[in-house]
Scaffold this motif. Structure first.
Motif, PDB file in Angstrom:
ATOM      1  N   UNK A  66       0.931  -1.402   0.014  1.00 44.06           N
ATOM      2  CA  UNK A  66      -0.069   0.059  -0.059  1.00 44.06           C
ATOM      3  C   UNK A  66       1.035   1.271  -0.018  1.00 44.06           C
ATOM      4  N   UNK A  67       1.938   1.155   0.709  1.00 44.94           N
ATOM      5  CA  UNK A  67       2.675   2.488   0.895  1.00 44.94           C
ATOM      6  C   UNK A  67       3.321   2.647  -0.673  1.00 44.94           C
ATOM      7  N   UNK A  68       3.995   1.655  -1.169  1.00 48.82           N
ATOM      8  CA  UNK A  68       4.428   1.997  -2.703  1.00 48.82           C
ATOM      9  C   UNK A  68       3.296   2.362  -3.589  1.00 48.82           C
ATOM     10  N   UNK A  69       2.330   1.719  -3.596  1.00 49.59           N
ATOM     11  CA  UNK A  69       1.201   2.020  -4.412  1.00 49.59           C
ATOM     12  C   UNK A  69       1.069   3.617  -4.240  1.00 49.59           C
ATOM     13  N   UNK A  70       0.977   4.050  -3.003  1.00 51.01           N
ATOM     14  CA  UNK A  70       0.932   5.431  -2.478  1.00 51.01           C
ATOM     15  C   UNK A  70       1.890   6.547  -3.131  1.00 51.01           C
ATOM     16  N   UNK A  71       3.106   5.922  -3.260  1.00 50.76           N
ATOM     17  CA  UNK A  71       4.055   6.790  -3.870  1.00 50.76           C
ATOM     18  C   UNK A  71       3.880   6.769  -5.408  1.00 50.76           C
ATOM     19  N   UNK A  72       3.573   5.641  -6.392  1.00 47.53           N
ATOM     20  CA  UNK A  72       3.639   5.650  -7.432  1.00 47.53           C
ATOM     21  C   UNK A  72       2.338   5.256  -8.295  1.00 47.53           C
ATOM     22  N   UNK A  73       1.362   4.700  -7.631  1.00 41.29           N
ATOM     23  CA  UNK A  73       0.129   4.557  -8.303  1.00 41.29           C
ATOM     24  C   UNK A  73      -0.219   3.233  -8.717  1.00 41.29           C
ATOM     25  N   UNK A  74       0.731   2.867  -9.782  1.00 40.84           N
ATOM     26  CA  UNK A  74       0.568   1.463 -10.379  1.00 40.84           C
ATOM     27  C   UNK A  74       2.096   0.913 -10.547  1.00 40.84           C
ATOM     28  N   UNK A  75       2.302  -0.205 -10.912  1.00 41.77           N
ATOM     29  CA  UNK A  75       3.380  -0.837 -11.189  1.00 41.77           C
ATOM     30  C   UNK A  75       3.697  -0.449 -12.707  1.00 41.77           C
ATOM     31  N   UNK A  76       2.682  -0.173 -13.403  1.00 40.53           N
ATOM     32  CA  UNK A  76       3.495   0.481 -14.872  1.00 40.53           C
ATOM     33  C   UNK A  76       3.643   1.793 -14.772  1.00 40.53           C
ATOM     34  N   UNK A  77       3.295   2.572 -13.737  1.00 45.67           N
ATOM     35  CA  UNK A  77       3.661   3.909 -13.465  1.00 45.67           C
ATOM     36  C   UNK A  77       5.120   3.841 -13.116  1.00 45.67           C
ATOM     37  N   UNK A  78       5.287   2.941 -12.036  1.00 45.34           N
ATOM     38  CA  UNK A  78       6.815   2.806 -11.542  1.00 45.34           C
ATOM     39  C   UNK A  78       7.839   2.466 -12.647  1.00 45.34           C
TER      40      UNK A  78
END
Length: 206
Positions: A45-57
């Motif tokens: 959840x914290x990683x998604x908060x920073x980047x939104x999605x894996x595609x965005x990262x």
């Protein structure tokens, strides 16, 4: 294995660098957002908060790579002609490979693994870099009248040689031994210059 964080980088940059190493090692489909988060010591959840999605990262990783590749073009001497600048740029990619081996691995994976995502990709982060190479090639004597297809095919051919060399090192060390593989690596830059020169001198195919 993923690389260690660099203490001088910002937290966000460190996250991108760590994700970059994982994507290069396992591919876009071979690593989950949960696995990336675990490597970073974060919750999913914290990683998604920073980047939104894996595609965005993943897009940010490609954006970082595109910036590095664009920066390599400054290696030519001032006043160098288009042919020399193109040679220098490609050789600079080789010279920069040892500390950035994951870059070439990731670029190769992007080509091989991108079949599904290519149909719905909204941003092509490597497009400006490829466009600059095409523009530079068009400036070489004898190439100004080449079609876009001829220019792009030639650029892809040259980049293929660069990236294949970069990712093949570990395999060739295993086959031929460390000393022989290093000797191959030492002469590759010179051979690359000769190959680029030969391709440019031949001109575009009719």
């Amino acid at each position: 294995m993923a690389t260690a964080f660099k203490t001088s980088a910002s937290t966000r940059d460190r996250m991108i660098e760590e994700a970059r190493a994982l994507f290069a090692e396992r591919g876009f489909y071979g690593v989950s957002i949960a696995q990336i988060a675990a490597e970073l010591g974060l919750t999913k959840q914290a990683l998604l908060h920073h980047f939104g999605t894996k595609e965005r990262l993943y897009g940010l990783v490609l954006e970082q790579i595109a910036g590095e590749l664009a920066g390599l073009k400054a290696s030519s001497e001032p006043g160098a002609d288009a042919a020399r600048r193109l040679q220098d740029w490609l050789v600079a990619m080789i010279s920069d490979t040892p500390p950035r081996i994951e870059r070439s691995r990731l670029l190769m994976r992007e080509i091989l693994d991108n079949q599904v995502r290519a149909e719905r990709a909204g941003s092509w982060y490597l497009k400006p870099f490829l466009g600059e190479l095409v523009t530079m090639l068009r400036g070489v004597p004898g190439w100004s009248g080449a079609s876009d297809a001829q220019l792009r095919a030639t650029v892809v051919q040259l980049l293929g040689a660069v990236n294949y060399h970069a990712v093949s090192g570990p395999t060739f060390r295993g086959i031929f031994g460390t000393e022989a593989a290093q000797a191959m690596n030492d002469i590759f830059a010179s051979q690359l210059r000769h190959m680029v020169h030969a391709v440019l001198a031949a001109g575009p195919e009719a």
